[in-house]
Design a protein around this motif. Structure first.
Motif, PDB file in Angstrom:
ATOM      1  N   THR A 132       0.826  -1.100  -0.047  1.00 44.97           N
ATOM      2  CA  THR A 132       0.154  -0.041   0.032  1.00 44.97           C
ATOM      3  C   THR A 132       0.809   1.232   0.077  1.00 44.97           C
ATOM      4  O   THR A 132       2.022   1.209   0.579  1.00 44.97           O
ATOM      5  CB  THR A 132      -0.780   0.117   1.160  1.00 44.97           C
ATOM      6  N   PRO A 133       0.389   2.274  -0.419  1.00 44.21           N
ATOM      7  CA  PRO A 133       1.115   3.689  -0.475  1.00 44.21           C
ATOM      8  C   PRO A 133       1.422   3.935   1.082  1.00 44.21           C
ATOM      9  O   PRO A 133       2.490   4.487   1.388  1.00 44.21           O
ATOM     10  CB  PRO A 133       0.153   4.650  -0.748  1.00 44.21           C
ATOM     11  N   ARG A 134       0.859   3.662   2.040  1.00 36.20           N
ATOM     12  CA  ARG A 134       1.260   4.070   3.294  1.00 36.20           C
ATOM     13  C   ARG A 134       2.710   3.080   3.818  1.00 36.20           C
ATOM     14  O   ARG A 134       3.440   3.515   4.471  1.00 36.20           O
ATOM     15  CB  ARG A 134       0.206   3.430   4.364  1.00 36.20           C
ATOM     16  N   GLU A 135       2.424   1.891   3.501  1.00 41.29           N
ATOM     17  CA  GLU A 135       3.741   1.078   3.552  1.00 41.29           C
ATOM     18  C   GLU A 135       4.845   1.685   2.904  1.00 41.29           C
ATOM     19  O   GLU A 135       6.084   1.770   3.631  1.00 41.29           O
ATOM     20  CB  GLU A 135       3.604  -0.491   3.319  1.00 41.29           C
ATOM     21  N   PHE A 136       4.728   2.082   1.616  1.00 38.12           N
ATOM     22  CA  PHE A 136       5.855   2.626   0.734  1.00 38.12           C
ATOM     23  C   PHE A 136       6.331   3.716   1.583  1.00 38.12           C
ATOM     24  O   PHE A 136       7.494   4.048   1.883  1.00 38.12           O
ATOM     25  CB  PHE A 136       5.508   2.905  -0.329  1.00 38.12           C
ATOM     26  N   ARG A 137       5.421   4.690   2.095  1.00 36.72           N
ATOM     27  CA  ARG A 137       5.731   5.898   2.703  1.00 36.72           C
ATOM     28  C   ARG A 137       6.465   5.554   4.037  1.00 36.72           C
ATOM     29  O   ARG A 137       7.806   6.255   4.493  1.00 36.72           O
ATOM     30  CB  ARG A 137       4.597   6.907   3.238  1.00 36.72           C
ATOM     31  N   PRO A 144      15.446   6.463   4.208  1.00 34.87           N
ATOM     32  CA  PRO A 144      15.552   6.897   3.027  1.00 34.87           C
ATOM     33  C   PRO A 144      16.466   6.867   1.986  1.00 34.87           C
ATOM     34  O   PRO A 144      16.410   7.008   1.023  1.00 34.87           O
ATOM     35  CB  PRO A 144      15.295   8.394   3.414  1.00 34.87           C
ATOM     36  N   THR A 145      17.855   6.438   2.528  1.00 41.21           N
ATOM     37  CA  THR A 145      18.908   6.291   1.656  1.00 41.21           C
ATOM     38  C   THR A 145      19.025   4.753   1.434  1.00 41.21           C
ATOM     39  O   THR A 145      19.952   4.423   0.517  1.00 41.21           O
ATOM     40  CB  THR A 145      20.295   6.705   2.271  1.00 41.21           C
ATOM     41  N   VAL A 146      18.144   3.746   1.882  1.00 36.00           N
ATOM     42  CA  VAL A 146      18.106   2.424   1.687  1.00 36.00           C
ATOM     43  C   VAL A 146      16.829   2.189   0.735  1.00 36.00           C
ATOM     44  O   VAL A 146      17.223   1.444  -0.359  1.00 36.00           O
ATOM     45  CB  VAL A 146      18.289   1.673   2.918  1.00 36.00           C
ATOM     46  N   TYR A 147      15.738   2.543   1.278  1.00 33.33           N
ATOM     47  CA  TYR A 147      14.567   2.289   0.573  1.00 33.33           C
ATOM     48  C   TYR A 147      14.193   3.304  -0.873  1.00 33.33           C
ATOM     49  O   TYR A 147      13.752   4.259  -0.298  1.00 33.33           O
ATOM     50  CB  TYR A 147      13.475   2.356   1.449  1.00 33.33           C
ATOM     51  N   VAL A 148      14.589   3.128  -1.801  1.00 28.89           N
ATOM     52  CA  VAL A 148      14.945   3.990  -2.729  1.00 28.89           C
ATOM     53  C   VAL A 148      13.700   4.015  -3.972  1.00 28.89           C
ATOM     54  O   VAL A 148      13.864   4.879  -4.802  1.00 28.89           O
ATOM     55  CB  VAL A 148      16.146   3.947  -3.503  1.00 28.89           C
ATOM     56  N   GLY A 149      12.881   2.797  -4.025  1.00 27.76           N
ATOM     57  CA  GLY A 149      11.860   3.070  -5.021  1.00 27.76           C
ATOM     58  C   GLY A 149      11.101   1.798  -5.306  1.00 27.76           C
ATOM     59  O   GLY A 149      11.175   0.897  -4.404  1.00 27.76           O
ATOM     60  N   PHE A 150      10.571   1.636  -6.216  1.00 29.32           N
ATOM     61  CA  PHE A 150       9.801   0.239  -6.858  1.00 29.32           C
ATOM     62  C   PHE A 150       9.523   0.470  -8.161  1.00 29.32           C
ATOM     63  O   PHE A 150       9.858   1.344  -8.958  1.00 29.32           O
ATOM     64  CB  PHE A 150       8.464   0.181  -6.089  1.00 29.32           C
ATOM     65  N   GLU A 151       9.776  -0.767  -8.779  1.00 28.77           N
ATOM     66  CA  GLU A 151       9.552  -0.897 -10.246  1.00 28.77           C
ATOM     67  C   GLU A 151       7.818  -1.479 -10.330  1.00 28.77           C
ATOM     68  O   GLU A 151       7.626  -2.244  -9.347  1.00 28.77           O
ATOM     69  CB  GLU A 151      10.295  -1.996 -10.878  1.00 28.77           C
ATOM     70  N   GLY A 152       7.373  -1.161 -11.391  1.00 22.19           N
ATOM     71  CA  GLY A 152       5.909  -1.413 -11.496  1.00 22.19           C
ATOM     72  C   GLY A 152       5.517  -2.408 -12.583  1.00 22.19           C
ATOM     73  O   GLY A 152       4.362  -2.681 -12.675  1.00 22.19           O
TER      74      GLY A 152
END
Length: 178
Positions: A132-137, A144-152
């Motif tokens: 969910t967006p909440r989990e990504f946030r 913030p320097t480790v969890y850098v994104g996602f692929e779709g």
């Protein structure tokens, strides 16, 4: 093959599973070291498709260091939800994911973590699945320097390999995607 396609770096990832951390450390890592020798001009990273707690798969990319094998082993053996044998449901919680990210964020050589196919478990348009967006946030706020994104990409392209209906090869304009 990475060199033949002009790539300057590559990372091969493998799924986890029960006691996979030991397999990675004792069998897969020595193969990575062997593959680095013949093509030193292609930077080969160590990592895996991580069975993230409470979420779908994530890339776990380890920086190239003398202790890279131990770094991946520590993270996978402690936090991958499917590594424990017998299975341990307490490893598949949102709190465990944040604990993993906090641990990774405090490492001297920080890995990169990228979420995979976040839409794959969604049951319909506008309906969230496992991620969910909440989990990504929360994950990005934790590290913030480790969890850098996602692929779709919608996920799992292995259908034709195992006889299933998912996966396959599809084309967008002049580019083929596997």
């Amino acid at each position: 093959m990475a060199k033949s396609f002009g790539l300057s770096w590559v990372m091969c990832t493998d799924h986890g599973g029960p006691t996979h951390s030991k397999v990675n450390l004792e069998l897969a890592y020595p193969d990575l070291l062997k593959s680095r020798g013949p093509v030193p001009e292609v930077l080969q990273f160590w990592g895996m498709e991580f069975d993230a707690p409470q979420m779908d798969h994530h890339t776990l990319m380890i920086p190239q260091r003398n202790n890279e094998a131990q770094l991946l082993y520590d993270l996978e053996s402690r936090y991958a939800k499917l590594d424990a044998f017998p299975s341990d449901p307490s490893r598949d919680t949102e709190a465990k994911m944040v604990e993993f990210l906090n641990y990774a964020n405090n490492m001297a050589s920080k890995p990169l973590v990228i979420a995979h196919h976040a839409s794959r478990s969604a049951s319909g348009l506008g309906v969230w699945g496992r991620d969910t967006p909440r989990e990504f946030r929360n994950n990005q706020d934790a590290a913030p320097t480790v969890y850098v994104g996602f692929e779709g990409a919608p996920g799992h392209r292995a259908g034709p390999l195992n006889g299933g209906a998912r996966g396959g090869v599809w084309q967008l304009s002049d580019t083929w995607w596997l």
